[in-house]
Design a protein around this motif. Structure first.
Motif, PDB file in Angstrom:
ATOM      1  N   THR A   1      14.877   0.868  -1.206  1.00 53.12           N
ATOM      2  CA  THR A   1      13.397   0.693  -0.876  1.00 53.12           C
ATOM      3  C   THR A   1      13.179  -0.490  -0.008  1.00 53.12           C
ATOM      4  OG1 THR A   1      12.884   2.140  -2.843  1.00 53.12           O
ATOM      5  CG2 THR A   1      10.996   0.651  -1.991  1.00 53.12           C
ATOM      6  N   TYR A   2      13.839  -1.504  -0.547  1.00 54.37           N
ATOM      7  CA  TYR A   2      13.503  -2.805  -0.007  1.00 54.37           C
ATOM      8  C   TYR A   2      14.224  -2.857   1.458  1.00 54.37           C
ATOM      9  CZ  TYR A   2      13.640  -7.953   0.579  1.00 54.37           C
ATOM     10  OH  TYR A   2      13.464  -9.279   1.409  1.00 54.37           O
TER      11      TYR A   2
ATOM     12  N   GLU B   1       9.022   5.497   2.122  1.00 54.60           N
ATOM     13  CA  GLU B   1       9.554   6.011   1.181  1.00 54.60           C
ATOM     14  C   GLU B   1      10.318   5.305  -0.049  1.00 54.60           C
ATOM     15  OE1 GLU B   1      12.393   9.934   0.036  1.00 54.60           O
ATOM     16  OE2 GLU B   1      11.807   9.542   2.231  1.00 54.60           O
ATOM     17  N   SER B   2       9.879   5.358  -1.223  1.00 52.52           N
ATOM     18  CA  SER B   2      10.308   4.453  -2.064  1.00 52.52           C
ATOM     19  C   SER B   2      11.308   5.237  -2.956  1.00 52.52           C
ATOM     20  CB  SER B   2       9.499   4.436  -3.416  1.00 52.52           C
ATOM     21  OG  SER B   2       9.611   3.274  -4.288  1.00 52.52           O
ATOM     22  N   ALA B   3      12.694   4.566  -2.828  1.00 47.25           N
ATOM     23  CA  ALA B   3      13.693   5.292  -3.226  1.00 47.25           C
ATOM     24  C   ALA B   3      14.038   5.112  -4.802  1.00 47.25           C
ATOM     25  CB  ALA B   3      15.173   4.771  -2.628  1.00 47.25           C
ATOM     26  N   GLU B   4      13.476   6.333  -5.597  1.00 38.67           N
ATOM     27  CA  GLU B   4      13.487   6.677  -7.207  1.00 38.67           C
ATOM     28  C   GLU B   4      14.644   5.791  -7.413  1.00 38.67           C
ATOM     29  OE1 GLU B   4      12.698   9.059 -10.851  1.00 38.67           O
ATOM     30  OE2 GLU B   4      12.753   9.801  -9.078  1.00 38.67           O
TER      31      GLU B   4
ATOM     32  N   LEU C   1       4.033   2.150  -0.341  1.00 39.06           N
ATOM     33  CA  LEU C   1       5.308   2.697  -1.120  1.00 39.06           C
ATOM     34  C   LEU C   1       4.948   4.331  -1.753  1.00 39.06           C
ATOM     35  CD1 LEU C   1       6.552  -0.448  -2.725  1.00 39.06           C
ATOM     36  CD2 LEU C   1       7.304   0.528  -0.473  1.00 39.06           C
TER      37      LEU C   1
ATOM     38  N   ILE D   1       9.386  -4.744  -5.665  1.00 43.03           N
ATOM     39  CA  ILE D   1       9.550  -5.014  -4.166  1.00 43.03           C
ATOM     40  C   ILE D   1       8.932  -6.269  -3.593  1.00 43.03           C
ATOM     41  CG2 ILE D   1       9.090  -4.256  -1.906  1.00 43.03           C
ATOM     42  CD1 ILE D   1      11.732  -2.850  -3.603  1.00 43.03           C
TER      43      ILE D   1
ATOM     44  N   ASP E   1       6.138   8.116  -3.088  1.00 45.27           N
ATOM     45  CA  ASP E   1       7.306   9.311  -3.371  1.00 45.27           C
ATOM     46  C   ASP E   1       6.350  10.620  -3.618  1.00 45.27           C
ATOM     47  OD1 ASP E   1       9.591  10.356  -4.345  1.00 45.27           O
ATOM     48  OD2 ASP E   1       9.745   8.931  -5.910  1.00 45.27           O
TER      49      ASP E   1
ATOM     50  N   ARG F   1      14.385  -0.247   3.409  1.00 48.93           N
ATOM     51  CA  ARG F   1      13.409   0.566   4.059  1.00 48.93           C
ATOM     52  C   ARG F   1      11.998  -0.124   4.620  1.00 48.93           C
ATOM     53  NH1 ARG F   1      13.782   6.377   0.557  1.00 48.93           N
ATOM     54  NH2 ARG F   1      15.939   6.653   1.180  1.00 48.93           N
TER      55      ARG F   1
END
Length: 183
Positions: free
Chosen positions: A174-175, A165-168, A104, A18, A106, A177
């Motif tokens: 994620t970026y 929240e880091s989107a797996e 970040l 990121i 999860d 967000r």
């Protein structure tokens, strides 16, 4: 006003990815990845922790000078100790820059799984091997769970820190967000 954007989070969550993306889309922003700087210290692979302690003062000086020039810095670095965070916060203050914290995160079990997939596309990369060895020596999955819990506690103790929240498997989400949290 220049800004020091600290991207914190458990190992393997996507901080460096990121940060590279952020710097690429914000011309003039310095991506000060201390883990990359660590590899510039002779013998880093033999003593990963020592190389980190040697390079950190140089990184702090570089960050402060860069911020003082009026440019932004993104710092992808796992920091749990508030005193360590305070060193970076202090260099931003001395440079009359804004210090911005984003964690970040999860779910704990997903964070562990992500750590194990980290660097899978680069199996011969010595940096990833070093990190895996350090985590294994500190207790493996339980060490990652401890760091995750410590980061959650840290987030609760730092009122200006924002959890993203880091989107797996979805760097773009994620970026997005992250950017939304900065707006």
């Amino acid at each position: 006003m220049a800004r020091l954007l600290h991207l914190n989070g458990p190992p393997g969550i996507g901080k460096s990815t990121i940060a590279r993306r952020y710097a690429a889309e914000h011309p003039g922003t310095l991506n000060c990845d201390i883990d990359v700087l660590r590899t510039l210290v002779g013998g880093w692979a033999d003593d990963f922790v020592r190389a980190g302690s040697l390079i950190r003062p140089a990184a702090l000086a570089m960050i402060e000078a860069y911020l003082a020039s009026g440019q932004d810095v993104v710092l992808p670095q796992l920091l749990i100790d508030p005193a360590e965070i305070g060193l970076f916060e202090g260099c931003a203050a001395r440079a009359q820059a804004q210090f911005v914290e984003r964690l970040l995160m999860d779910a704990p079990d997903r964070a562990v799984a992500r750590f194990h997939r980290r660097g899978a596309d680069q199996p011969d990369d010595p940096w990833h091997a070093q990190v895996r060895a350090i985590v294994a020596a500190q207790g493996g999955d339980e060490a990652i769970h401890r760091r995750h819990a410590a980061l959650q506690a840290l987030a609760g103790s730092r009122p200006d820190a924002v959890v993203v929240e880091s989107a797996e498997g979805d760097v773009e989400e994620t970026y997005r967000r992250l950017l939304a949290s900065l707006a």
